[in-house]
Design an enzyme around this catalytic site. Sequence first.
Site, PDB file in Angstrom:
ATOM      1  N   CYS A   1       0.844  -1.190   0.000  1.00  0.00           N
ATOM      2  CA  CYS A   1       0.000   0.000   0.000  1.00  0.00           C
ATOM      3  C   CYS A   1       0.885   1.248   0.000  1.00  0.00           C
ATOM      4  O   CYS A   1       1.998   1.244   0.520  1.00  0.00           O
ATOM      5  CB  CYS A   1      -0.892  -0.006   1.234  1.00  0.00           C
ATOM      6  SG  CYS A   1      -2.111   1.336   1.261  1.00  0.00           S
TER       7      CYS A   1
ATOM      8  N   ASP B   1       0.423   3.667   1.761  1.00  0.00           N
ATOM      9  CA  ASP B   1       0.398   4.165   3.147  1.00  0.00           C
ATOM     10  C   ASP B   1       1.818   4.423   3.667  1.00  0.00           C
ATOM     11  O   ASP B   1       2.691   3.552   3.585  1.00  0.00           O
ATOM     12  CB  ASP B   1      -0.314   3.116   4.016  1.00  0.00           C
ATOM     13  CG  ASP B   1      -0.638   3.639   5.400  1.00  0.00           C
ATOM     14  OD1 ASP B   1       0.303   3.994   6.130  1.00  0.00           O
ATOM     15  OD2 ASP B   1      -1.833   3.674   5.755  1.00  0.00           O
TER      16      ASP B   1
ATOM     17  N   ARG C   1       3.037   4.445   6.460  1.00  0.00           N
ATOM     18  CA  ARG C   1       3.476   3.666   7.615  1.00  0.00           C
ATOM     19  C   ARG C   1       3.945   2.267   7.247  1.00  0.00           C
ATOM     20  O   ARG C   1       4.428   1.529   8.103  1.00  0.00           O
ATOM     21  CB  ARG C   1       2.335   3.580   8.631  1.00  0.00           C
ATOM     22  CG  ARG C   1       1.826   4.935   9.091  1.00  0.00           C
ATOM     23  CD  ARG C   1       0.486   4.815   9.786  1.00  0.00           C
ATOM     24  NE  ARG C   1      -0.556   4.383   8.854  1.00  0.00           N
ATOM     25  CZ  ARG C   1      -1.833   4.186   9.186  1.00  0.00           C
ATOM     26  NH1 ARG C   1      -2.225   4.350  10.433  1.00  0.00           N
ATOM     27  NH2 ARG C   1      -2.719   3.810   8.283  1.00  0.00           N
TER      28      ARG C   1
ATOM     29  N   HIS D   1      -2.271  -4.285   5.107  1.00  0.00           N
ATOM     30  CA  HIS D   1      -1.873  -3.836   6.442  1.00  0.00           C
ATOM     31  C   HIS D   1      -3.072  -3.409   7.272  1.00  0.00           C
ATOM     32  O   HIS D   1      -4.139  -3.083   6.731  1.00  0.00           O
ATOM     33  CB  HIS D   1      -0.860  -2.680   6.335  1.00  0.00           C
ATOM     34  CG  HIS D   1      -1.448  -1.420   5.784  1.00  0.00           C
ATOM     35  ND1 HIS D   1      -1.867  -0.383   6.586  1.00  0.00           N
ATOM     36  CD2 HIS D   1      -1.717  -1.041   4.507  1.00  0.00           C
ATOM     37  CE1 HIS D   1      -2.341   0.590   5.816  1.00  0.00           C
ATOM     38  NE2 HIS D   1      -2.269   0.218   4.549  1.00  0.00           N
TER      39      HIS D   1
ATOM     40  N   CYS E   1      -5.840   0.143   7.174  1.00  0.00           N
ATOM     41  CA  CYS E   1      -5.660   0.654   5.806  1.00  0.00           C
ATOM     42  C   CYS E   1      -6.797   1.645   5.490  1.00  0.00           C
ATOM     43  O   CYS E   1      -7.978   1.310   5.615  1.00  0.00           O
ATOM     44  CB  CYS E   1      -5.665  -0.499   4.816  1.00  0.00           C
ATOM     45  SG  CYS E   1      -5.435   0.012   3.101  1.00  0.00           S
TER      46      CYS E   1
HETATM   47 ZN   LIG Z   1      -3.385   0.982   3.018  1.00  0.00          ZN
END
Ligand SMILES: [Zn+2]
Length: 198
Positions: free
Chosen positions: A39, A41, A43, A98, A101
């Site tokens: 992703c 993302d 993190r 994850h 999300c």
């Molecule tokens: Zn995500």
Amino acid sequence: MPHFAEGIARFQREVFPAKAGLFARLATVHRPGTLFIGCSDARVVPELITQTDPGELFVIRTAGNLVPAHTPGADGVTAGVEYAVTVLGVRDVVVCGHSACGAMTALAEGHDLGSAPAVAAWLRHADASLARAAVGGTVDVAALVRENVAAQLANLATHPSVARALAAGEVRLHGWVFDIADGTVEELPATASTALAA
Ligand SMILES: [Zn+2]
């Protein structure tokens, strides 16, 4: 962005010298063993989670770690998958979902994405994931994250480059879920698509 300049300076001063030999080799060789699809993302940092060096992972990151099923015509994700599998010859492909999300949460909770039409359209690539996770009523985000990893592995297998490599036994597919809060990585059981590579 002052911290970027500081970070680059620290990289050149403290990190690069310790890996100078590695970077010297990598200057002319690009032979990663793994395609990592995660992703976007902030993190979820593939090299940090796997503690891999530069040169080891070929990375594609998309919102929701979505891999559209194959369709005729070029797009960035397809090109990246094809390049990794056919040209670079990666032996393993990981699709990593994850916890928490944003994309999966928006789908599970039915967020209004009217102000983000491109995001809404992109997330349609998780329609099958959502359909499976919705069996029985309410959609649990964690369950959707897992269903989505399985669905994206199945989508991946529709790409001719991956289908060919799977049929030839040249690549294995893996589904992971990274938990941000505790740092664990769960490998999901092989699905029908991953079992093809067993
Ligand atoms: Zn995500």
